[in-house]
Design a protein around this motif. Structure first.
Motif, mmCIF file in Angstrom:
data_model
loop_
_atom_site.group_PDB
_atom_site.id
_atom_site.type_symbol
_atom_site.label_atom_id
_atom_site.label_comp_id
_atom_site.label_asym_id
_atom_site.label_seq_id
_atom_site.Cartn_x
_atom_site.Cartn_y
_atom_site.Cartn_z
ATOM 1 N N ARG A 126 0.647 -1.220 -0.054
ATOM 2 C CA ARG A 126 0.145 -0.098 0.018
ATOM 3 C C ARG A 126 0.762 1.165 -0.010
ATOM 4 N N ASP A 127 2.063 1.098 0.119
ATOM 5 C CA ASP A 127 2.731 2.191 0.174
ATOM 6 C C ASP A 127 3.730 2.727 -0.921
ATOM 7 N N PRO A 128 3.517 3.861 -1.661
ATOM 8 C CA PRO A 128 4.308 4.212 -2.489
ATOM 9 C C PRO A 128 5.913 4.350 -2.405
ATOM 10 N N ILE A 129 6.842 3.642 -3.195
ATOM 11 C CA ILE A 129 8.196 3.773 -2.799
ATOM 12 C C ILE A 129 9.038 4.602 -3.990
ATOM 13 N N HIS A 130 8.490 4.370 -5.299
ATOM 14 C CA HIS A 130 9.070 5.311 -6.247
ATOM 15 C C HIS A 130 8.240 5.623 -7.387
ATOM 16 N N VAL A 131 8.179 6.805 -7.651
ATOM 17 C CA VAL A 131 7.378 7.220 -8.781
ATOM 18 C C VAL A 131 8.178 8.084 -9.939
ATOM 19 N N THR A 132 8.250 7.386 -11.026
ATOM 20 C CA THR A 132 8.809 8.177 -12.200
ATOM 21 C C THR A 132 7.548 8.790 -13.060
ATOM 22 N N ALA A 133 7.514 9.894 -13.298
ATOM 23 C CA ALA A 133 6.534 10.511 -14.055
ATOM 24 C C ALA A 133 7.035 11.328 -15.351
ATOM 25 N N HIS A 134 6.681 11.349 -16.486
ATOM 26 C CA HIS A 134 6.828 12.122 -17.519
ATOM 27 C C HIS A 134 5.670 12.706 -17.912
ATOM 28 N N PHE A 135 5.780 14.332 -17.902
ATOM 29 C CA PHE A 135 4.683 15.165 -18.485
ATOM 30 C C PHE A 135 4.605 15.475 -19.859
ATOM 31 N N LEU A 136 3.739 14.743 -20.600
ATOM 32 C CA LEU A 136 3.729 14.742 -21.988
ATOM 33 C C LEU A 136 3.232 16.235 -22.576
ATOM 34 N N GLN A 137 2.399 16.685 -21.620
ATOM 35 C CA GLN A 137 1.604 17.971 -22.034
ATOM 36 C C GLN A 137 1.077 18.448 -20.832
ATOM 37 N N ALA A 138 0.963 19.977 -20.834
ATOM 38 C CA ALA A 138 0.680 20.564 -19.561
ATOM 39 C C ALA A 138 -0.840 20.305 -19.479
#
Length: 331
Positions: free
Chosen positions: A60-72
């Motif tokens: 249930r715990d987030p350990i690592h987040v990778t995010a790519h912002f493709l468009q605002a």
């Protein structure tokens, strides 16, 4: 318009199968930079959806987040499509996309597991120590020059000792004989002003994107004509690693104040691309409250670290992007 905890509300819309869920909600018009939603706030909506997706599992715990912002993103309804990529014994890998107007705006990969207290802590001489100098009880509020519409929901007090390290005469400036070094630093005590607000794993995503960028910290002679208050710093990629569980409010840890520390080293073309490294720490008391207690530093914990790649663009681009993405209303 709402405080952060209410602005991060999402609802389960549809379940396609046991591993895929669709959540939906509305971007709050107050949590924006100019006319575009703050990137960390938009990412927090995705993290909240994924935590809801994992709520009934053993991870249930987030350990690592990778995010790519493709468009605002824009101030409009959104949907978050969440699916389980892989479920293992120790970790679960989740993929999630935030979609608006049939366009994928943010795509993420989040690792879930069980978060526990770190092993390398004071008094170990190898442990990372709280990087802020001034106790939050005596820290002085600092004006926010950024075009944030959510200013009434937050406050911060920049650390003057860290700010002094950016001075042209500081010992941290480099020369022809220097090996490594360089860059700029910034730090502050940050507080969510709502009395009922509280720092959560979801709000960490917002906090990781709330700091003064490298170009805005440079002295005027080094900015090349850039005016910080007229500049938009859109996030392109953002990675967050959750280091420790958030301690419950106590005499040693505040409920809605954290310490923020950031560094930036490289800035160049195209589009004023620059880097940022951010640490998010617990705070011993609320900003401007309480008093300094002996050993207060030893009890503070780094909750998360983050790295990102961002751009430097005119606020005119921000306004035009918002105008272009504005949802069409049928009359």
């Amino acid at each position: 318009m709402a405080p952060l905890s209410k602005a991060l509300n999402v609802d389960l819309y549809k379940t396609s199968d046991s591993d895929t869920k669709i959540f939906r909600g509305n971007i709050d018009p107050e949590w924006t930079v100019g006319n575009v939603p703050n990137g960390g706030y938009a990412l927090a909506l995705v993290v909240e959806s994924c935590i809801r997706h994992q709520a009934s599992t053993g991870h249930r715990d987030p350990i690592h987040v990778t995010a790519h912002f493709l468009q605002a993103t824009s101030i409009a309804p959104f949907q978050v499509y969440v699916r389980t990529l892989k479920h293992g014994r120790g970790f679960t890998n989740v993929l999630a996309d935030l979609i608006q107007q049939h366009k994928t705006r943010i795509t993420t990969h989040i690792i879930f597991g069980s978060l526990s207290a770190p092993r390398l802590v004071p008094p170990s001489p190898y442990a990372r120590r709280l990087p802020l100098y001034v106790h939050p009880s005596v820290a002085v509020d600092t004006q926010m020059a950024r075009p944030w519409r959510f200013k009434k929901h937050i406050r911060w007090a920049a650390d003057p000792f860290l700010r002094a390290q950016n001075d042209p005469t500081s010992r941290s400036r480099t020369s022809s004989t220097t090996i490594g070094g360089g860059g700029l630093v910034w730090g502050a005590w940050f507080q969510l002003t709502g009395i009922e607000e509280q720092i959560t794993p979801v709000s960490i995503a917002f906090l990781a994107d709330t700091f003064n960028n490298l170009p805005s910290l440079l002295p005027r002679s080094e900015r090349g004509g850039l005016v910080p208050c007229d500049t938009w710093f859109p996030t392109m990629t953002l990675s967050i690693e959750f280091k420790a569980p958030i301690p419950p409010p106590s005499l040693e840890h505040s409920a809605r104040t954290v310490g923020l520390y950031s560094t930036g080293t490289f800035w160049g073309e195209p589009q004023g691309r620059h880097d940022a490294y951010v640490e998010i720490w617990t705070a011993p008391v609320e900003l401007g409250e309480g008093s300094e207690r002996e050993g207060w530093r030893e009890n503070q914990v780094c909750l998360a670290t983050a790295t990102q790649m961002a751009l430097s663009m005119s606020m005119k681009v921000n306004a035009e992007r918002a105008k272009y993405d504005a949802p069409k209303v049928k009359l």
